[in-house]
Structures are given as C-alpha cells and as structure tokens.
Scaffold this active site. Structure first.
Site, PDB file in Angstrom:
ATOM      1  N   TYR A   1       0.823  -1.207   0.000  1.00 11.44           N
ATOM      2  CA  TYR A   1       0.000   0.000   0.000  1.00 11.44           C
ATOM      3  C   TYR A   1       0.852   1.250   0.000  1.00 11.44           C
ATOM      4  O   TYR A   1       2.080   1.187   0.172  1.00 11.44           O
ATOM      5  CB  TYR A   1      -0.946  -0.006   1.213  1.00 11.44           C
ATOM      6  CG  TYR A   1      -0.281   0.364   2.539  1.00 11.44           C
ATOM      7  CD1 TYR A   1       0.604  -0.497   3.177  1.00 11.44           C
ATOM      8  CD2 TYR A   1      -0.537   1.589   3.149  1.00 11.44           C
ATOM      9  CE1 TYR A   1       1.199  -0.153   4.391  1.00 11.44           C
ATOM     10  CE2 TYR A   1       0.048   1.937   4.360  1.00 11.44           C
ATOM     11  CZ  TYR A   1       0.924   1.065   4.975  1.00 11.44           C
ATOM     12  OH  TYR A   1       1.523   1.403   6.158  1.00 11.44           O
TER      13      TYR A   1
ATOM     14  N   LYS B   1       6.416  -1.857   1.956  1.00  7.20           N
ATOM     15  CA  LYS B   1       5.227  -1.237   2.566  1.00  7.20           C
ATOM     16  C   LYS B   1       4.050  -2.193   2.404  1.00  7.20           C
ATOM     17  O   LYS B   1       3.150  -2.021   1.583  1.00  7.20           O
ATOM     18  CB  LYS B   1       4.949   0.138   1.928  1.00  7.20           C
ATOM     19  CG  LYS B   1       4.090   1.027   2.810  1.00  7.20           C
ATOM     20  CD  LYS B   1       4.209   2.478   2.433  1.00  7.20           C
ATOM     21  CE  LYS B   1       3.211   3.372   3.133  1.00  7.20           C
ATOM     22  NZ  LYS B   1       3.351   3.458   4.586  1.00  7.20           N
TER      23      LYS B   1
ATOM     24  N   GLU C   1      12.920   3.064  13.759  1.00  2.00           N
ATOM     25  CA  GLU C   1      11.833   3.939  13.300  1.00  2.00           C
ATOM     26  C   GLU C   1      10.696   3.835  14.303  1.00  2.00           C
ATOM     27  O   GLU C   1      10.805   3.148  15.325  1.00  2.00           O
ATOM     28  CB  GLU C   1      11.375   3.556  11.889  1.00  2.00           C
ATOM     29  CG  GLU C   1      10.802   2.158  11.749  1.00  2.00           C
ATOM     30  CD  GLU C   1      10.185   1.891  10.374  1.00  2.00           C
ATOM     31  OE1 GLU C   1       9.924   2.837   9.602  1.00  2.00           O
ATOM     32  OE2 GLU C   1       9.943   0.699  10.076  1.00  2.00           O
TER      33      GLU C   1
ATOM     34  N   LEU D   1      11.132   1.472   6.959  1.00  6.46           N
ATOM     35  CA  LEU D   1      10.465   1.886   5.728  1.00  6.46           C
ATOM     36  C   LEU D   1      11.168   3.142   5.197  1.00  6.46           C
ATOM     37  O   LEU D   1      11.406   4.074   5.970  1.00  6.46           O
ATOM     38  CB  LEU D   1       8.992   2.201   6.012  1.00  6.46           C
ATOM     39  CG  LEU D   1       8.205   2.498   4.747  1.00  6.46           C
ATOM     40  CD1 LEU D   1       7.827   1.200   4.041  1.00  6.46           C
ATOM     41  CD2 LEU D   1       6.965   3.312   5.046  1.00  6.46           C
TER      42      LEU D   1
HETATM   43  N1  PDD Z   1       2.823   4.993   7.532  1.00  4.38           N
HETATM   44  N2  PDD Z   1       7.599   3.832   8.875  1.00  4.38           N
HETATM   45  C1  PDD Z   1       6.443   3.158   9.001  1.00  4.38           C
HETATM   46  C2  PDD Z   1       6.459   1.828   9.660  1.00  4.38           C
HETATM   47  C3  PDD Z   1       5.243   3.717   8.530  1.00  4.38           C
HETATM   48  O1  PDD Z   1       4.089   3.024   8.645  1.00  4.38           O
HETATM   49  C4  PDD Z   1       5.266   5.011   7.936  1.00  4.38           C
HETATM   50  C5  PDD Z   1       4.031   5.684   7.423  1.00  4.38           C
HETATM   51  C6  PDD Z   1       6.497   5.676   7.818  1.00  4.38           C
HETATM   52  C7  PDD Z   1       6.625   7.037   7.178  1.00  4.38           C
HETATM   53  O2  PDD Z   1       6.504   6.956   5.779  1.00  4.38           O
HETATM   54  P1  PDD Z   1       5.974   8.185   4.929  1.00  4.38           P
HETATM   55  O3  PDD Z   1       6.790   9.370   5.287  1.00  4.38           O
HETATM   56  O4  PDD Z   1       6.191   7.767   3.518  1.00  4.38           O
HETATM   57  O5  PDD Z   1       4.516   8.399   5.268  1.00  4.38           O
HETATM   58  C8  PDD Z   1       7.644   5.061   8.300  1.00  4.38           C
HETATM   59  C9  PDD Z   1       1.613   5.481   6.910  1.00  4.38           C
HETATM   60  C10 PDD Z   1       1.371   6.939   7.005  1.00  4.38           C
HETATM   61  C11 PDD Z   1       0.439   4.609   7.361  1.00  4.38           C
HETATM   62  O6  PDD Z   1       0.659   3.427   7.484  1.00  4.38           O
HETATM   63  O7  PDD Z   1      -0.664   5.108   7.533  1.00  4.38           O
END
Ligand code: PDD
Length: 302
Positions: free
Chosen positions: A51, A165, A197, A221
C-alpha cells in the site's frame, strides 16, 4: 454486472457527496457503500499486498513520483506485477481527488495479489486487486507545536523486510496500540539496541546540533517524508548524518522527531518517563518545520 478489470480506467460517473466518499476499485469509481471485494481476496486471507498513503494539498499530490517508485519497489519485492503504469496511476489518483470534495486529502491505495482459493502458493491467474480511497488530510493538532508528543521505546518484533510497505501490519498495529495503551502517542522501535523507526513513522534525533536519521535498510520503511527532510537539510546546509542511533543516543538526544505523511514532523518531548528538549519542541524542529511548511505552501500554489 460489469467485470472489474484492474487496467481499465473508467471515467468517473458518481457525483461528489460529502457524506459518502467515492472510492476506486479495479478501474471503477464507486460510492464507498457500493465497493465490494471477495472474501477470498488474498489481501483479506493472507495480508498479501502492499500500500501507499499519499497526501494531497489543495488537491496537489505530494511527491507522487516518489510514492509511485516506492509502490513499484514494494510490488517487485513481493512479486506482484504492477497493474498500472505510472501515468495510469497518476490519472486514476487525480480523478479520485477531483471527485472527492476535500481540498486536502490523504489517498490510501493498496494492491493485493487478488482473489483465489486459499493456498499459500501464488495463484496461477494473476489478477491483482487495486483499491483506492481518500479521506480528509487532517492538519496535525496545533498543540503539538507547543507541547510535542510522548513516545515509548518498544522492542521491534516485526519481520526482517520492513522496507516493504506491506498491508500485513499486525505487528505495527500491536506496537502502536501498546504505546497508546501506555499513554504515549508513538512507539519508537529498538532492534538489537538500535532505534530504527516508529511503529508508523520514521525517526530523527538531534545530537550536538546535528540531525541524525538511521540509514535506509530492511529494518525500516524508506519514508517519503524522511527523504524530503533529508533533502531540505542538505539544501539548507544543516549538519546531517545518516547513521545508526543507539538506545543511549536516543535517550540523550537534544531533540527527537517522528515523521510520516500523516504526522508530518512530530516533535517528541517525552520518551518513556524522560522529558526531552525541556518538554517543548526544540529550535531545530522549528527551523525544519518552517521549511517543510514552505514546501507545502509552494505545492498548494504552484
Ligand atoms: N505509515 N515507517 C512506518 C512503519 C510507517 O508506517 C510510515 C508511514 C512511515 C513514514 O513513511 P511516509 O513518510 O512515507 O509516510 C515510516 C503510513 C502513514 C500509514 O501506514 O498510515
């Protein structure tokens, strides 16, 4: 009944209705209540899919190409053929944003390995399910810029492919919920003594006035927000290091931030029981946040 096809992009026919969002399913634009998938979808039975979450400000997509590249990397990693070209993705996402009413939207999209009798083996017929929906992109609460948020450290018990992801988010869900149950907003994850993270965010610390974030690896991620912060830091000649962060570094940091498309840059002012940065968002956060908001402003008005 129209046979869904993941490559067909129909012109949207549904009129905007603020009470019922329009979603995209396999090439069709439908009212949310009309969108159905089979219970045998492998996304449902195995969490077998990937996703993206993409913000749009004033209906302008935030770093779309970066998101599409990461989507493509996730699909390749899990051996699902990307069902749409970059141009088709862009067209279908932009149409979805246009139909839905809000100016600032958070687009959620997912691709699963499709519908098949339950069997761990990949199905012979390759017909991925493509689903997209949008919701209002909420501004981070104003008090966060005054008080910050609290976080706790937890042991990272996820699998070893955190760079993908994937929609299989049970471990992340449990970790985030544990943080919430303990009165914190986010869990910062420790893997063999190193902070990697958050449960749903990336991590930055400030140490000796230098911004530090862990290097990209299968332990985390590759966040799109993270990359923009790195880019801004390089442009504005901040001291920046992509290096591992030990638990001790984390606990003694001048500032801690967690970042994501939905949280933007959230300053952590309490970690476990320790007050960080005198309990207020620090000066480096203010500087970065200003640059980040000005990036968003340009996107809105471009
Ligand atoms: N999640 N690390 C993890 C485990 C995450 O689930 C997310 C974001 C990020 C940050 O990624 P980005 O900057 O591309 O949003 C890092 C999204 C927002 C979610 O699962 O809703």
């Amino acid at each position: 009944m129209k046979k869904p096809s993941s490559t067909l992009i129909n012109e949207p026919t549904t009129k905007p209705n603020p009470d019922e969002p329009v979603v995209y399913l396999n090439g069709e634009y439908l009212a949310l209540s009309q969108a159905h998938i089979s219970v045998l979808d492998r996304g449902f039975t195995f969490g077998d899919g990937v996703y993206e979450v993409i913000p749009a400000y004033s209906k302008n997509l935030f770093r779309l190409q970066h998101h599409l590249q990461r989507l493509d990397a996730s699909l390749t990693a899990v051996k699902i053929k990307n069902p749409l070209s970059a141009k088709q993705w862009q067209q279908s996402i932009e149409q979805l944003i246009d139909i839905n009413a809000y100016n600032d939207q958070s687009i959620y999209l997912q691709v699963t390995r499709g519908v098949a009798p339950r069997d761990h083996r990949f199905p012979h017929q390759k017909n991925p399910t493509v689903f997209m929906m949008t919701s209002p992109q909420e501004k981070p609460a104003a008090e966060i810029s005054i008080t910050g948020i609290s976080a706790i450290t937890l042991n990272d018990n996820r699998w070893k492919n955190c760079h993908i992801k994937t929609i299989s988010l049970l471990a992340n869900v449990l970790l985030r919920q544990e943080a919430l149950d303990k009165g914190a907003e986010e869990a910062i994850l420790l893997s063999d003594g190193y902070a990697t993270e958050g449960a749903a965010s990336n991590l930055f610390i400030v140490q000796n006035d230098c911004l530090i974030t862990p290097p990209k690896s299968p332990l985390l991620l590759p966040g799109i927000t993270r990359d923009l912060i790195v880019e801004i830091a390089q442009q504005q000649k901040f001291c920046l290091k992509e290096q591992t962060i030990s638990e001790t570094d984390l606990l003694n940091a001048q500032e801690i931030w967690v970042t994501s498309s939905t949280k933007e840059i959230a300053p952590v002012t309490k970690l476990n029981d320790k007050i960080i940065s005198n309990g207020k968002p620090g000066p480096h956060w203010h500087k970065m946040m200003q640059a980040y908001q000005s990036y968003k402003h340009k996107l809105r008005t471009h």
